[in-house]
Design a protein around this motif. Structure first.
Motif, mmCIF file in Angstrom:
data_model
loop_
_atom_site.group_PDB
_atom_site.id
_atom_site.type_symbol
_atom_site.label_atom_id
_atom_site.label_comp_id
_atom_site.label_asym_id
_atom_site.label_seq_id
_atom_site.Cartn_x
_atom_site.Cartn_y
_atom_site.Cartn_z
ATOM 1 N N THR A 42 0.806 -1.365 -0.106
ATOM 2 C CA THR A 42 -0.069 -0.004 0.123
ATOM 3 C C THR A 42 0.899 1.232 0.025
ATOM 4 O O THR A 42 0.695 2.226 -0.760
ATOM 5 C CB THR A 42 -0.879 -0.017 1.336
ATOM 6 O OG1 THR A 42 -1.778 -1.306 1.224
ATOM 7 C CG2 THR A 42 -2.002 1.293 1.350
ATOM 8 N N VAL A 43 1.959 1.240 0.851
ATOM 9 C CA VAL A 43 2.808 2.405 0.988
ATOM 10 C C VAL A 43 3.489 2.616 -0.493
ATOM 11 O O VAL A 43 3.663 3.839 -0.951
ATOM 12 C CB VAL A 43 3.707 2.348 2.024
ATOM 13 C CG1 VAL A 43 5.210 3.224 1.981
ATOM 14 C CG2 VAL A 43 3.143 2.378 3.335
ATOM 15 N N ARG A 44 3.913 1.568 -1.072
ATOM 16 C CA ARG A 44 4.589 1.828 -2.514
ATOM 17 C C ARG A 44 3.584 2.298 -3.439
ATOM 18 O O ARG A 44 3.901 3.216 -4.299
ATOM 19 C CB ARG A 44 5.148 0.440 -2.973
ATOM 20 C CG ARG A 44 6.457 0.228 -2.516
ATOM 21 C CD ARG A 44 7.004 -0.906 -3.272
ATOM 22 N NE ARG A 44 7.542 -2.063 -2.224
ATOM 23 C CZ ARG A 44 7.340 -3.120 -1.741
ATOM 24 N NH1 ARG A 44 6.160 -3.616 -2.491
ATOM 25 N NH2 ARG A 44 7.863 -3.818 -1.067
ATOM 26 N N PHE A 46 0.970 3.923 -3.095
ATOM 27 C CA PHE A 46 0.683 5.441 -2.496
ATOM 28 C C PHE A 46 1.780 6.358 -2.931
ATOM 29 O O PHE A 46 1.539 7.409 -3.589
ATOM 30 C CB PHE A 46 0.626 5.402 -0.930
ATOM 31 C CG PHE A 46 0.336 6.932 -0.387
ATOM 32 C CD1 PHE A 46 -0.635 7.749 -1.022
ATOM 33 C CD2 PHE A 46 1.023 7.160 0.792
ATOM 34 C CE1 PHE A 46 -0.883 8.969 -0.144
ATOM 35 C CE2 PHE A 46 0.945 8.440 1.337
ATOM 36 C CZ PHE A 46 -0.182 9.372 0.831
ATOM 37 N N LEU A 47 2.975 5.784 -2.821
ATOM 38 C CA LEU A 47 4.056 6.629 -3.138
ATOM 39 C C LEU A 47 4.257 6.913 -4.689
ATOM 40 O O LEU A 47 4.494 8.032 -4.952
ATOM 41 C CB LEU A 47 5.393 6.318 -2.629
ATOM 42 C CG LEU A 47 5.606 6.582 -1.121
ATOM 43 C CD1 LEU A 47 6.774 5.911 -0.633
ATOM 44 C CD2 LEU A 47 5.485 8.038 -0.931
ATOM 45 N N TRP A 94 1.413 14.042 2.787
ATOM 46 C CA TRP A 94 1.347 12.783 1.942
ATOM 47 C C TRP A 94 2.678 11.800 2.251
ATOM 48 O O TRP A 94 2.644 10.668 2.758
ATOM 49 C CB TRP A 94 0.973 12.942 0.760
ATOM 50 C CG TRP A 94 -0.434 13.514 0.404
ATOM 51 C CD1 TRP A 94 -1.439 12.888 1.211
ATOM 52 C CD2 TRP A 94 -0.884 13.884 -0.674
ATOM 53 N NE1 TRP A 94 -2.578 13.609 0.467
ATOM 54 C CE2 TRP A 94 -2.308 14.292 -0.616
ATOM 55 C CE3 TRP A 94 -0.260 14.474 -1.754
ATOM 56 C CZ2 TRP A 94 -3.200 15.071 -1.282
ATOM 57 C CZ3 TRP A 94 -0.957 15.222 -2.754
ATOM 58 C CH2 TRP A 94 -2.340 15.383 -2.512
ATOM 59 N N SER A 97 2.787 10.801 5.876
ATOM 60 C CA SER A 97 1.795 9.556 6.093
ATOM 61 C C SER A 97 2.340 8.560 5.699
ATOM 62 O O SER A 97 1.737 7.349 6.263
ATOM 63 C CB SER A 97 0.456 10.184 5.513
ATOM 64 O OG SER A 97 0.251 10.171 4.209
ATOM 65 N N ALA A 98 2.820 8.294 4.777
ATOM 66 C CA ALA A 98 3.558 7.015 4.233
ATOM 67 C C ALA A 98 4.509 6.436 5.163
ATOM 68 O O ALA A 98 4.256 5.265 5.410
ATOM 69 C CB ALA A 98 4.137 7.288 2.821
ATOM 70 N N GLN A 102 3.772 3.133 7.967
ATOM 71 C CA GLN A 102 4.803 2.052 7.950
ATOM 72 C C GLN A 102 5.059 1.847 9.450
ATOM 73 O O GLN A 102 5.176 0.712 10.112
ATOM 74 C CB GLN A 102 5.945 2.418 7.295
ATOM 75 C CG GLN A 102 6.162 2.262 5.816
ATOM 76 C CD GLN A 102 7.389 2.495 5.274
ATOM 77 O OE1 GLN A 102 7.920 3.484 5.459
ATOM 78 N NE2 GLN A 102 7.852 1.890 4.305
ATOM 79 N N ILE A 112 -4.095 9.522 3.589
ATOM 80 C CA ILE A 112 -4.154 8.727 2.473
ATOM 81 C C ILE A 112 -5.413 8.334 1.697
ATOM 82 O O ILE A 112 -5.375 8.242 0.707
ATOM 83 C CB ILE A 112 -3.487 7.373 2.865
ATOM 84 C CG1 ILE A 112 -1.837 7.388 3.480
ATOM 85 C CG2 ILE A 112 -3.212 6.101 1.779
ATOM 86 C CD1 ILE A 112 -1.188 6.252 4.226
#
Length: 165
Positions: A42-44, A46-47, A94, A97-98, A102, A112
């Motif tokens: 999800t983080v990847r 999102f980034l 943003w 928030s990533a 984590q 997010i």
């Protein structure tokens, strides 16, 4: 209240709706344990979305969205300083928030969710604005990419959270 301030408030009202929706989702959906790999995925995503948003912001800035969008609403243009600072502030939130996601900080879900909703809105709004304008409208080229990434992030967030009991 000055016309310029009214323009900034009215012109960003759609984002206020996205923020309220994100707040409700953050409160009403709780994180589930999807493990490190699920959060990382999800983080990847999102980034990647944030990087696409950077490109989208650049397209908007170069093609003068800050002038054309308010004008379409019959409002005064936004200053370049406001437009740049507004976008850079969100980009900063943003990215932070990533990191928060984590670290499993629930509050990190709010920006997010907001990003996902705003990205989906962007993917719909810019083509609609182009139709209204009768041709190219600032942000049109990159908005479909941002919109698709918003949908994918929305689906990831659905898997990362569940409705609270």
């Amino acid at each position: 209240m000055s016309e310029t301030l009214q323009s900034m408030i009215a012109g960003t009202a759609g984002l206020s709706v996205a923020a309220v929706m994100a707040l409700f989702l953050t409160i009403l959906r709780e994180p589930v344990d999807v493990g490190w790999a699920g959060r990382e995925r999800t983080v990847r995503l999102f980034l990647v979305g944030v990087a696409a948003q950077c490109t989208h912001f650049l397209e908007e800035f170069v093609t003068r969205f800050q002038v054309r969008f308010p004008a379409l609403l019959g409002l005064p243009a936004w200053s370049e300083n406001f437009f740049v600072c507004f976008n850079l502030a969100w980009l900063t939130i943003w990215i932070l928030s990533a990191i928060g996601l984590q670290m499993r900080f629930r509050i990190a879900l709010f920006p997010i969710w907001f990003f996902a909703i705003a990205a989906i809105m962007n993917g719909i709004a810019h083509p609609a604005l182009a139709i209204l304008a009768g041709g190219y409208f600032p942000g049109l080229i990159t908005s479909p990419v941002v919109g698709v990434l918003g949908v994918l992030l929305w689906l990831n967030l659905q898997a990362l959270t569940r409705w609270s009991a």
